[in-house]
Design a protein around this motif. Structure first.
Motif, PDB file in Angstrom:
ATOM      1  N   TRP A  64      31.203   2.890  -9.118  1.00 47.25           N
ATOM      2  CA  TRP A  64      32.236   3.603  -9.882  1.00 47.25           C
ATOM      3  C   TRP A  64      33.452   3.895  -9.007  1.00 47.25           C
ATOM      4  CZ3 TRP A  64      33.846   8.531  -8.480  1.00 47.25           C
ATOM      5  CH2 TRP A  64      33.025   9.212  -7.560  1.00 47.25           C
ATOM      6  N   ILE A  65      33.213   4.149  -7.711  1.00 50.62           N
ATOM      7  CA  ILE A  65      34.330   4.352  -6.776  1.00 50.62           C
ATOM      8  C   ILE A  65      35.110   3.057  -6.619  1.00 50.62           C
ATOM      9  CG2 ILE A  65      34.961   4.938  -4.400  1.00 50.62           C
ATOM     10  CD1 ILE A  65      32.454   6.627  -4.225  1.00 50.62           C
ATOM     11  N   ASN A  92      45.772  -3.703 -17.460  1.00 47.56           N
ATOM     12  CA  ASN A  92      45.071  -4.519 -16.462  1.00 47.56           C
ATOM     13  C   ASN A  92      44.099  -3.675 -15.641  1.00 47.56           C
ATOM     14  OD1 ASN A  92      45.749  -7.491 -16.162  1.00 47.56           O
ATOM     15  ND2 ASN A  92      47.800  -6.645 -16.440  1.00 47.56           N
ATOM     16  N   SER A  93      44.495  -2.432 -15.380  1.00 48.53           N
ATOM     17  CA  SER A  93      43.621  -1.520 -14.631  1.00 48.53           C
ATOM     18  C   SER A  93      42.363  -1.179 -15.430  1.00 48.53           C
ATOM     19  CB  SER A  93      44.380  -0.237 -14.279  1.00 48.53           C
ATOM     20  OG  SER A  93      45.420  -0.501 -13.364  1.00 48.53           O
ATOM     21  N   VAL A  94      42.525  -1.003 -16.742  1.00 51.37           N
ATOM     22  CA  VAL A  94      41.378  -0.719 -17.611  1.00 51.37           C
ATOM     23  C   VAL A  94      40.369  -1.865 -17.535  1.00 51.37           C
ATOM     24  CG1 VAL A  94      40.618  -0.493 -20.007  1.00 51.37           C
ATOM     25  CG2 VAL A  94      42.613   0.763 -19.220  1.00 51.37           C
ATOM     26  N   LEU A  95      40.860  -3.080 -17.682  1.00 52.36           N
ATOM     27  CA  LEU A  95      39.975  -4.240 -17.684  1.00 52.36           C
ATOM     28  C   LEU A  95      39.305  -4.450 -16.329  1.00 52.36           C
ATOM     29  CD1 LEU A  95      42.115  -6.744 -19.778  1.00 52.36           C
ATOM     30  CD2 LEU A  95      39.989  -5.637 -20.473  1.00 52.36           C
ATOM     31  N   SER A  96      40.050  -4.282 -15.250  1.00 51.80           N
ATOM     32  CA  SER A  96      39.456  -4.481 -13.924  1.00 51.80           C
ATOM     33  C   SER A  96      38.414  -3.408 -13.624  1.00 51.80           C
ATOM     34  CB  SER A  96      40.541  -4.502 -12.842  1.00 51.80           C
ATOM     35  OG  SER A  96      41.239  -3.278 -12.802  1.00 51.80           O
ATOM     36  N   GLY A  97      38.689  -2.170 -14.031  1.00 50.09           N
ATOM     37  CA  GLY A  97      37.711  -1.107 -13.823  1.00 50.09           C
ATOM     38  C   GLY A  97      36.420  -1.364 -14.574  1.00 50.09           C
ATOM     39  N   ILE A 108      30.891   5.117 -27.531  1.00 46.22           N
ATOM     40  CA  ILE A 108      29.710   4.952 -28.381  1.00 46.22           C
ATOM     41  C   ILE A 108      28.736   3.962 -27.748  1.00 46.22           C
ATOM     42  CG2 ILE A 108      28.925   3.958 -30.583  1.00 46.22           C
ATOM     43  CD1 ILE A 108      31.435   5.177 -31.866  1.00 46.22           C
ATOM     44  N   TYR A 109      29.290   2.916 -27.167  1.00 46.36           N
ATOM     45  CA  TYR A 109      28.458   1.904 -26.506  1.00 46.36           C
ATOM     46  C   TYR A 109      27.838   2.460 -25.225  1.00 46.36           C
ATOM     47  CZ  TYR A 109      27.183  -2.584 -24.380  1.00 46.36           C
ATOM     48  OH  TYR A 109      26.500  -3.625 -23.797  1.00 46.36           O
ATOM     49  N   SER A 110      28.666   3.142 -24.429  1.00 44.80           N
ATOM     50  CA  SER A 110      28.198   3.683 -23.150  1.00 44.80           C
ATOM     51  C   SER A 110      29.156   4.764 -22.673  1.00 44.80           C
ATOM     52  CB  SER A 110      28.110   2.568 -22.097  1.00 44.80           C
ATOM     53  OG  SER A 110      27.966   3.100 -20.796  1.00 44.80           O
ATOM     54  N   ILE A 111      28.651   5.972 -22.478  1.00 44.96           N
ATOM     55  CA  ILE A 111      29.504   7.064 -22.007  1.00 44.96           C
ATOM     56  C   ILE A 111      30.051   6.787 -20.612  1.00 44.96           C
ATOM     57  CG2 ILE A 111      29.525   9.503 -21.332  1.00 44.96           C
ATOM     58  CD1 ILE A 111      27.708  10.093 -23.675  1.00 44.96           C
ATOM     59  N   PRO A 112      29.225   6.326 -19.653  1.00 49.28           N
ATOM     60  CA  PRO A 112      29.782   6.002 -18.322  1.00 49.28           C
ATOM     61  C   PRO A 112      30.869   4.942 -18.394  1.00 49.28           C
ATOM     62  CG  PRO A 112      27.394   6.139 -18.210  1.00 49.28           C
ATOM     63  CD  PRO A 112      27.753   6.194 -19.659  1.00 49.28           C
ATOM     64  N   LEU A 113      30.687   3.952 -19.257  1.00 44.28           N
ATOM     65  CA  LEU A 113      31.678   2.891 -19.381  1.00 44.28           C
ATOM     66  C   LEU A 113      32.980   3.433 -19.980  1.00 44.28           C
ATOM     67  CD1 LEU A 113      31.458  -0.079 -18.592  1.00 44.28           C
ATOM     68  CD2 LEU A 113      31.034  -0.624 -20.991  1.00 44.28           C
ATOM     69  N   GLY A 114      32.846   4.349 -20.941  1.00 42.66           N
ATOM     70  CA  GLY A 114      34.024   4.972 -21.520  1.00 42.66           C
ATOM     71  C   GLY A 114      34.789   5.803 -20.503  1.00 42.66           C
ATOM     72  N   LEU A 115      34.053   6.521 -19.653  1.00 49.01           N
ATOM     73  CA  LEU A 115      34.694   7.320 -18.609  1.00 49.01           C
ATOM     74  C   LEU A 115      35.401   6.435 -17.596  1.00 49.01           C
ATOM     75  CD1 LEU A 115      31.933  10.039 -18.006  1.00 49.01           C
ATOM     76  CD2 LEU A 115      34.067  10.265 -19.305  1.00 49.01           C
ATOM     77  N   ILE A 116      34.803   5.297 -17.283  1.00 50.08           N
ATOM     78  CA  ILE A 116      35.441   4.346 -16.377  1.00 50.08           C
ATOM     79  C   ILE A 116      36.717   3.797 -17.008  1.00 50.08           C
ATOM     80  CG2 ILE A 116      35.235   2.001 -15.437  1.00 50.08           C
ATOM     81  CD1 ILE A 116      33.947   4.048 -13.673  1.00 50.08           C
ATOM     82  N   ALA A 117      36.675   3.540 -18.316  1.00 51.47           N
ATOM     83  CA  ALA A 117      37.845   3.002 -19.014  1.00 51.47           C
ATOM     84  C   ALA A 117      39.024   3.959 -18.934  1.00 51.47           C
ATOM     85  CB  ALA A 117      37.498   2.709 -20.476  1.00 51.47           C
TER      86      ALA A 117
END
Length: 303
Positions: free
Chosen positions: A93-94, A75-80, A37-46
């Motif tokens: 993003w890479i 931890n991977s979610v937060l670092s990404g 909802i906040y950001s689609i790109p950010l959600g995809l990264i998560a």
């Protein structure tokens, strides 16, 4: 093949909820919805970071039960998320997904190290990797630092005084765990915690209130208080100290309040120290506060 895919996605979604100590697929989906909802790109990264971390752990031969709990994803979610937000350029993003994968390996290494001291790894792997990649961005042109993390000279730095207090900062602190400063995602995150554990939800509210009130009482900058930047470490600390760590008595909530209050002061101190290096505080105050209590309990079992 289909079953393995479902298992991968389940573990990855749980990896998102494990950021707030919850192993619940519905909580993970709700948190992911809040990020989208906040950001689609950010959600995809998560979700991409959670999948990457889980895949690396799977290929590495991690214990299947631990893997399915999402433990190697948070931890991977937060670092990404951190790398995507703090770096710039077409390759970020890479780099975020690469960092998420490396974070899983670092998590495994640090688990092996910290268990020798009977200490939880918490979010330390994500912090170290994020700082490492940000530091690298000042030297390698492929990785570009964002304008919001450039090193600042403390001689010329001044506190932002004044401003009107916004009570929404109480809730935004929960959203800041995932770097979000809007109310709706923060409310969804809180609901996700309650779905996973009603007790954790209560402690999250208490921790956020302690962080917000402590920063206000100690004279923190109103702009930072309004954004919830003093709350999120207090939220994580309160839940960890009172419920997640091994507790042998019923008065752990008192220690949790103390540790949450301490995290606010550590936040202010670390923020000042790291400012000159262009590094964000992240969840280091939570880690330091929690480690302090966890190790103190080995000597003082009643705290």
């Amino acid at each position: 093949m289909k079953e393995k895919f479902i298992q991968l996605m389940s573990a990855s979604v749980k990896g998102i909820s494990q950021v707030v100590f919850i192993e619940n697929i519905f909580s993970g989906l709700l948190i992911l919805a809040g990020i989208l909802i906040y950001s689609i790109p950010l959600g995809l990264i998560a979700i991409g970071s959670a999948i990457t971390g889980t895949l690396v752990a799977s290929f590495g031969g991690a214990d299947k039960k631990v893997l399915s709990s999402g433990f190697f994803g948070f931890n991977s979610v937060l670092s990404g998320l951190a790398i995507y937000l703090f770096l710039e350029g077409p390759h970020k993003w890479i780099i975020a997904l690469v960092c998420a994968g490396v974070t899983a390996i670092v998590t495994a290494a640090l688990i092996n190290i910290t268990k020798r001291f009977d200490t939880s790894v918490l979010t330390f792997p994500y912090i170290i990797l994020t700082w490492f990649f940000i530091g690298t961005s000042f030297r390698l042109s492929f990785i570009k630092p964002g304008a919001n993390i450039l090193p600042q000279n403390l001689i010329n730095w001044e506190r932002e005084l004044g401003g009107s207090l916004d009570w929404h900062g109480l809730i935004r602190g929960i959203g800041q765990i995932f770097f979000l400063d809007e109310m709706l995602p923060a409310v969804l995150f809180l609901l996700a915690i309650f779905i996973g554990s009603f007790r954790y939800g209560i402690y999250a509210i208490i921790g956020s209130a302690i962080g917000w009130l402590s920063a206000l009482f100690l004279g923190g900058e109103i702009s930072l208080i309004n954004l919830g930047l003093y709350n999120y470490n207090a939220v994580l600390t309160m839940i960890a100290v009172t419920s997640v760590l091994e507790v042998k008595h019923k008065n752990a909530w008192i220690t949790g309040i103390f540790a949450s209050f301490l995290s606010v002061q550590i936040t202010a101190s670390l923020d000042t120290f790291l400012l000159q290096y262009g590094l964000p505080v992240l969840t280091m105050p939570f880690v330091l506060s929690t480690w302090l209590i966890q190790n103190a309990r080995k000597v003082f079992p009643n705290i």
